[in-house]
Design a protein around this motif. Structure first.
Motif, mmCIF file in Angstrom:
data_model
loop_
_atom_site.group_PDB
_atom_site.id
_atom_site.type_symbol
_atom_site.label_atom_id
_atom_site.label_comp_id
_atom_site.label_asym_id
_atom_site.label_seq_id
_atom_site.Cartn_x
_atom_site.Cartn_y
_atom_site.Cartn_z
ATOM 1 N N ASP A 279 0.837 -1.208 0.000
ATOM 2 C CA ASP A 279 0.000 0.000 0.000
ATOM 3 C C ASP A 279 0.867 1.251 0.000
ATOM 4 O OD1 ASP A 279 -2.484 1.469 0.207
ATOM 5 O OD2 ASP A 279 -1.975 1.846 2.317
ATOM 6 N N VAL A 280 2.163 1.081 0.188
ATOM 7 C CA VAL A 280 3.092 2.210 0.259
ATOM 8 C C VAL A 280 4.322 1.900 -0.579
ATOM 9 C CG1 VAL A 280 2.335 3.060 2.516
ATOM 10 C CG2 VAL A 280 4.026 1.237 2.407
ATOM 11 N N PHE A 281 5.003 2.972 -1.033
ATOM 12 C CA PHE A 281 6.108 2.804 -1.965
ATOM 13 C C PHE A 281 7.241 3.754 -1.609
ATOM 14 C CE2 PHE A 281 2.107 1.698 -3.845
ATOM 15 C CZ PHE A 281 2.357 0.439 -4.368
ATOM 16 N N GLU A 282 8.430 3.357 -1.989
ATOM 17 C CA GLU A 282 9.617 4.100 -1.570
ATOM 18 C C GLU A 282 9.641 5.525 -2.111
ATOM 19 O OE1 GLU A 282 14.484 3.575 -1.342
ATOM 20 O OE2 GLU A 282 13.281 2.063 -2.380
ATOM 21 N N PHE A 283 9.181 5.713 -3.346
ATOM 22 C CA PHE A 283 9.237 7.035 -3.962
ATOM 23 C C PHE A 283 7.843 7.490 -4.401
ATOM 24 C CE2 PHE A 283 13.336 4.912 -4.822
ATOM 25 C CZ PHE A 283 14.176 5.785 -4.126
ATOM 26 N N GLU A 284 6.852 7.161 -3.591
ATOM 27 C CA GLU A 284 5.488 7.501 -3.985
ATOM 28 C C GLU A 284 5.335 9.009 -4.189
ATOM 29 O OE1 GLU A 284 2.994 7.451 0.131
ATOM 30 O OE2 GLU A 284 3.701 5.505 -0.551
ATOM 31 N N PRO A 285 4.496 9.404 -5.186
ATOM 32 C CA PRO A 285 3.522 8.567 -5.878
ATOM 33 C C PRO A 285 4.074 7.730 -7.029
ATOM 34 C CG PRO A 285 3.381 10.791 -6.692
ATOM 35 C CD PRO A 285 4.396 10.824 -5.591
ATOM 36 N N ASN A 286 5.383 7.724 -7.225
ATOM 37 C CA ASN A 286 5.969 6.881 -8.264
ATOM 38 C C ASN A 286 6.127 5.449 -7.757
ATOM 39 O OD1 ASN A 286 6.366 9.111 -10.086
ATOM 40 N ND2 ASN A 286 8.075 9.732 -8.799
ATOM 41 N N THR A 298 -0.125 -7.286 -5.303
ATOM 42 C CA THR A 298 -1.259 -6.384 -5.161
ATOM 43 C C THR A 298 -0.733 -5.012 -4.775
ATOM 44 O OG1 THR A 298 -2.762 -8.152 -4.484
ATOM 45 C CG2 THR A 298 -3.391 -5.913 -3.904
ATOM 46 N N LEU A 299 -1.088 -4.010 -5.560
ATOM 47 C CA LEU A 299 -0.605 -2.651 -5.365
ATOM 48 C C LEU A 299 -1.773 -1.714 -5.105
ATOM 49 C CD1 LEU A 299 1.824 -2.545 -8.438
ATOM 50 C CD2 LEU A 299 2.385 -3.198 -6.093
ATOM 51 N N LEU A 300 -1.678 -0.925 -4.059
ATOM 52 C CA LEU A 300 -2.714 0.056 -3.725
ATOM 53 C C LEU A 300 -2.055 1.412 -3.486
ATOM 54 C CD1 LEU A 300 -4.855 -2.073 -1.229
ATOM 55 C CD2 LEU A 300 -5.379 -1.554 -3.614
ATOM 56 N N PRO A 301 -2.750 2.520 -3.808
ATOM 57 C CA PRO A 301 -2.128 3.851 -3.756
ATOM 58 C C PRO A 301 -2.220 4.521 -2.391
ATOM 59 C CG PRO A 301 -4.284 4.019 -4.752
ATOM 60 C CD PRO A 301 -4.078 2.559 -4.461
ATOM 61 N N HIS A 302 -1.634 3.903 -1.376
ATOM 62 C CA HIS A 302 -1.558 4.462 -0.019
ATOM 63 C C HIS A 302 -2.951 4.833 0.505
ATOM 64 C CE1 HIS A 302 1.381 6.700 2.862
ATOM 65 N NE2 HIS A 302 0.355 6.207 3.517
ATOM 66 N N ILE A 303 -3.804 3.817 0.637
ATOM 67 C CA ILE A 303 -5.186 4.050 1.069
ATOM 68 C C ILE A 303 -5.464 3.421 2.428
ATOM 69 C CG2 ILE A 303 -6.054 4.248 -1.287
ATOM 70 C CD1 ILE A 303 -7.162 1.337 -0.936
ATOM 71 N N GLY A 304 -4.400 3.168 3.207
ATOM 72 C CA GLY A 304 -4.568 2.479 4.480
ATOM 73 C C GLY A 304 -5.581 3.116 5.409
ATOM 74 N N THR A 305 -5.666 4.455 5.407
ATOM 75 C CA THR A 305 -6.608 5.145 6.291
ATOM 76 C C THR A 305 -7.768 5.764 5.521
ATOM 77 O OG1 THR A 305 -5.422 7.257 6.165
ATOM 78 C CG2 THR A 305 -4.729 5.698 7.881
ATOM 79 N N GLN A 306 -7.902 5.418 4.246
ATOM 80 C CA GLN A 306 -8.848 6.135 3.401
ATOM 81 C C GLN A 306 -10.264 5.559 3.477
ATOM 82 O OE1 GLN A 306 -6.964 7.634 -0.050
ATOM 83 N NE2 GLN A 306 -8.860 7.909 -1.200
ATOM 84 N N THR A 307 -10.846 5.683 4.662
ATOM 85 C CA THR A 307 -12.272 5.425 4.837
ATOM 86 C C THR A 307 -12.889 6.675 5.446
ATOM 87 O OG1 THR A 307 -12.154 4.569 7.110
ATOM 88 C CG2 THR A 307 -11.773 2.995 5.311
ATOM 89 N N ILE A 308 -14.153 6.888 5.182
ATOM 90 C CA ILE A 308 -14.826 8.079 5.705
ATOM 91 C C ILE A 308 -14.762 8.105 7.225
ATOM 92 C CG2 ILE A 308 -17.078 9.199 5.946
ATOM 93 C CD1 ILE A 308 -17.726 8.200 3.123
ATOM 94 N N ASP A 309 -15.022 6.958 7.845
ATOM 95 C CA ASP A 309 -15.067 6.899 9.304
ATOM 96 C C ASP A 309 -13.719 7.261 9.919
ATOM 97 O OD1 ASP A 309 -17.832 5.405 9.579
ATOM 98 O OD2 ASP A 309 -16.665 4.317 8.082
ATOM 99 N N THR A 310 -12.649 6.673 9.376
ATOM 100 C CA THR A 310 -11.329 6.908 9.948
ATOM 101 C C THR A 310 -10.845 8.321 9.672
ATOM 102 O OG1 THR A 310 -10.703 4.593 9.830
ATOM 103 C CG2 THR A 310 -8.919 6.180 9.872
ATOM 104 N N ARG A 311 -11.033 8.820 8.465
ATOM 105 C CA ARG A 311 -10.573 10.166 8.152
ATOM 106 C C ARG A 311 -11.310 11.210 9.001
ATOM 107 N NH1 ARG A 311 -7.501 10.629 3.374
ATOM 108 N NH2 ARG A 311 -6.113 8.813 3.416
#
Length: 340
Positions: A279-286, A298-311
């Motif tokens: 979910d995370v990358f060394e040189f994100e967003p690359n 499986t690759l995800l664009p750093h969405i670990g906390t990306q829920t309405i409730d958590t945010r």
């Protein structure tokens, strides 16, 4: 009496800013101008010196999404504090559990409190970690790609694995690591973990004093450590080769904890790793281009906390810290650099 000033480096998405505008004078950073600036640190410093805020509502991860090649890391560092033209800044309220873009020790030296949002991110990040584990185990990314290509299951059969009796090695048994363990146990997984000291919440035989020992035993290795000088490239070519045959690496912590090029090489060689969930990358967003073409990653664009409730909870805790420090003149609720 004039209102206390709060500079936001990012707009509020889930809380009504009106209730805070009644209490404070608010200004939101021009995010596009910041991200396209040749010198993001200087841009932020200029904005702070002009507005003279008492608190900075800070979202650290957005600092990485700039076009400047030489952005200092952390961006809020001793140089930043030394170049403030006023002494009213009392708090940096960081929206996120990780605060690697803020030098907390430098802030303490300048009597600036730094707070974060630790426990409110634990559940959703742990949920996503289990999603990545399941995706690797059942090879869902490969199957989905075949289906989208009109292949149904494809000409060459591939098989996933069961989670029952598989060993999950957790690196960092903090609040997120503990929630991952609690979720994995009902699947029948065996838990081991590594950190500097034992956790009182788990049996002693779960603990591995050596990272190499954990890597050697684990079918899945899940990373849950902060990013600092000790954890950068914690996972590299020297220890990836020590992982169990047909094992999987899961990372929902910080990208630079893993040397991405070394991970790509290990996945391509296929001598140990069978896949990864990132979910995370060394040189994100690359993202390393070769990762995009390796099966069962499986690759995800750093969405670990990306829920309405958590945010919403994260934003609320940030503002609770602001009110606690700025209005009540207290020490902060979730402080990462205790003041003397």
């Amino acid at each position: 009496m004039s209102k206390k000033r709060i500079l936001l480096t990012h707009p509020l998405y889930h809380l009504a800013s009106g209730r805070y505008a009644d209490k404070f004078e608010l200004k939101t950073l021009d995010l596009n101008a910041f991200q396209t600036s040749e010198n993001p640190q200087q841009y932020l410093l200029n904005e702070v010196n002009e507005f003279k805020p008492h608190a900075l509502y800070f979202i650290g991860f957005m600092m990485k999404f700039t076009h400047a090649k030489n952005t200092p890391k952390p961006i809020v560092n001793d140089h930043f504090f030394n170049n403030l033209v006023y002494k009213d800044l009392k708090l940096i309220s960081n929206n996120g559990a990780g605060y690697d873009q803020v030098d907390a020790r430098a802030a303490k030296k300048h009597s600036v409190i730094v707070t974060n949002t630790p426990d409110v991110v634990s559940d959703c990040t742990a949920d996503l970690t289990l999603h990545l584990i399941l995706s690797c185990a059942r090879r869902s990314t490969e199957f989905e790609q075949r289906l989208r290509n009109g292949e149904w299951q494809g000409s060459k059969a591939i098989f996933g694995i069961d989670l029952k009796n598989k060993v999950l090695g957790i690196v960092g048994m903090g609040s997120i690591g503990k929630e991952v363990a609690k979720r994995a146990l009902p699947f029948g997984m065996k838990i081991i973990y590594h950190q500097r000291s034992k956790s009182k919440e788990f049996p002693d035989d779960y603990y591995r004093a050596s990272l190499d020992e954990l890597l050697h035993e684990s079918d899945f290795v899940s990373l849950h450590v902060p990013l600092n000088e000790n954890t950068k490239h914690l996972i590299n070519k020297n220890n990836l080769c020590k992982m169990k045959k047909d094992s999987y690496l899961i990372n929902t912590s910080r990208g630079p904890v893993v040397n991405e090029s070394d991970l790509v090489d290990a996945l391509k060689e296929g001598k140990t790793l069978s896949g990864a969930g990132l979910d995370v990358f060394e040189f994100e967003p690359n993202v390393h281009k070769e990762l995009l073409n390796i099966p069962n990653v499986t690759l995800l664009p750093h969405i670990g906390t990306q829920t309405i409730d958590t945010r919403r909870s994260m934003e609320k805790l940030c503002w609770d810290n602001i009110e606690n420090v700025i209005e009540e003149e207290s020490k902060g609720l979730t402080v990462v650099n205790e003041q003397k």
